[in-house]
Design an enzyme around this catalytic site. Structure first.
Site, mmCIF file in Angstrom:
data_model
loop_
_atom_site.group_PDB
_atom_site.id
_atom_site.type_symbol
_atom_site.label_atom_id
_atom_site.label_comp_id
_atom_site.label_asym_id
_atom_site.label_seq_id
_atom_site.Cartn_x
_atom_site.Cartn_y
_atom_site.Cartn_z
ATOM 1 N N ASP A 169 41.795 26.324 11.495
ATOM 2 C CA ASP A 169 41.181 27.537 10.931
ATOM 3 C C ASP A 169 39.769 27.250 10.414
ATOM 4 O O ASP A 169 39.011 28.173 10.115
ATOM 5 C CB ASP A 169 42.049 28.071 9.776
ATOM 6 C CG ASP A 169 42.694 29.407 10.109
ATOM 7 O OD1 ASP A 169 42.306 30.020 11.130
ATOM 8 O OD2 ASP A 169 43.562 29.850 9.335
ATOM 9 N N LYS B 22 49.902 35.341 16.691
ATOM 10 C CA LYS B 22 49.352 34.021 17.039
ATOM 11 C C LYS B 22 50.388 33.200 17.803
ATOM 12 O O LYS B 22 50.070 32.555 18.802
ATOM 13 C CB LYS B 22 48.904 33.293 15.754
ATOM 14 C CG LYS B 22 47.676 33.936 15.120
ATOM 15 C CD LYS B 22 47.419 33.490 13.686
ATOM 16 C CE LYS B 22 46.266 34.297 13.080
ATOM 17 N NZ LYS B 22 46.047 34.024 11.655
ATOM 18 N N GLN C 223 48.661 30.587 6.706
ATOM 19 C CA GLN C 223 48.250 31.992 6.709
ATOM 20 C C GLN C 223 47.830 32.418 5.301
ATOM 21 O O GLN C 223 48.576 32.257 4.341
ATOM 22 C CB GLN C 223 49.406 32.878 7.218
ATOM 23 C CG GLN C 223 49.026 34.334 7.410
ATOM 24 C CD GLN C 223 47.956 34.547 8.491
ATOM 25 O OE1 GLN C 223 48.017 33.962 9.556
ATOM 26 N NE2 GLN C 223 46.963 35.377 8.201
#
Ligand code: NDP
Length: 291
Positions: A120, A53, A97
């Site tokens: 997200d 990412k 994450q």
């Protein structure tokens, strides 16, 4: 009939070019989009994903701020970092994450993220809005959003279609089903307790498979002409490969490709869309601050 192959790499590259254009426009106004990544613990897969990412951010001119905490970090420390990032004007998106090390309260950490920076799309408020009629989340989870883009680009008619989502996880199956409902599809959500899964899938004009079981959905489960989106990413033993394995989806591709109208390959289908969704959300986060 041989299905049309939905090439996620080509579609993700088109998105990449558009995002790069958007980043350039913001730069002209003195704004550089920023993504903060929060990595807790030593999970090697998580390290790889965050690395990918951040590399994509660098390619697109998005600034990335990497934060790493040890697996022993307390709930307070993780939430404290998130709150600091919420207050940082250079940060337009925060990515924690997942999975977090056991012992940490994942929902509380996700709740701590400002919904304006929840790139997200996993904040309970954003997910809640996704489930509500007439409400729109600030951000939509990247993998499910990618599935919908692939379906639309492939020409699927979603309104009124019978859609079957196999899998009900918080990160893929459930948000994918909610997005399909927003697109006016008639949605059936299947999971490990579903009876006669093959029979249910056979009714589907659209199938999204997010199970995590190699090639479980067989070709004779697919309705002729159906659109098939395979999210699954599984390792299958392959002695002809140096690594000893190759990646396969949740759908038996070689069988399904003979029956479906359109299908995503694995790899090269949904995978490339996920990271681009994150980049797009980060750009949007920055664009919102520019307004
Ligand atoms: P989870 O393990 O969280 O969820 C799997 C789902 O599949 C569950 O809802 C489970 O049901 C259901 N399931 C398991 N076994 C069966 C069965 N025999 N019949 C019907 N349903 C079943 O997985 P994720 O959603 O996180 O991921 C799914 C797949 O997608 C994985 O292969 C993952 O690697 C891949 N993935 C790919 C991404 C990409 O970018 N390409 C991104 C994220 C994930 P129940 O709820 O009853 O347990």
């Amino acid at each position: 009939m041989t299905a049309k192959i939905i090439d996620g790499k080509v579609i993700a590259d088109e998105m990449k070019a558009e995002i790069a254009e958007g980043v350039k426009k913001l730069a002209a106004g003195g704004i550089k989009p920023g993504l903060a990544t929060v990595l807790v613990g030593e999970n090697p897969a998580s390290h790889t994903y965050v690395g990918m990412k951040r590399k994509m951010c660098a390619e697109l001119g998005i600034e990335s701020f990497g934060h790493e905490l040890p697996a022993t970090a307390s709930q307070q420390e993780v939430e404290g970092l998130v709150k600091t990032l919420n207050a940082d004007p250079k940060v337009h998106g925060i990515l924690v994450q997942l999975p977090l090390p056991s012992g940490l309260d994942e929902e509380a950490v996700l709740r701590a993220i400002s919904i304006e920076k929840d790139v997200d799309g996993f904040h309970p408020i954003n997910i809640g809005r996704l489930a509500q009629k007439g409400r729109e989340p600030m951000f939509v989870p990247c993998t499910p959003a990618g599935c919908i883009i692939l379906l639309k680009k492939a020409g699927a008619k979603l309104s009124g279609a019978n859609a079957v989502v196999v899998g009900r996880s918080n990160i893929v199956g459930m948000p994918a089903a909610l997005l399909l409902v927003k697109e006016d599809a008639t949605v059936t959500i299947c999971h490990s307790r579903t009876k006669d899964l093959a029979g249910v899938v056979r009714q589907a004009d659209i199938v999204i498979a997010a199970i995590g079981k190699a090639e479980m959905i067989r070709g004779d489960w697919i309705k002729p002409g159906a659109y098939v989106i395979d999210v699954g990413t599984n390792r299958k033993e392959d002695p002809t490969k140096k690594s000893g394995y190759r990646l396969v989806g949740d759908v038996a591709y070689d069988e399904a490709v003979e029956v479906a109208g359109a299908i995503t390959p694995v790899p090269g289908g949904v995978g490339p869309m996920t990271i681009m969704g994150l980049m797009q959300n980060t750009l949007r986060g920055a664009q919102m601050t520019a307004k």
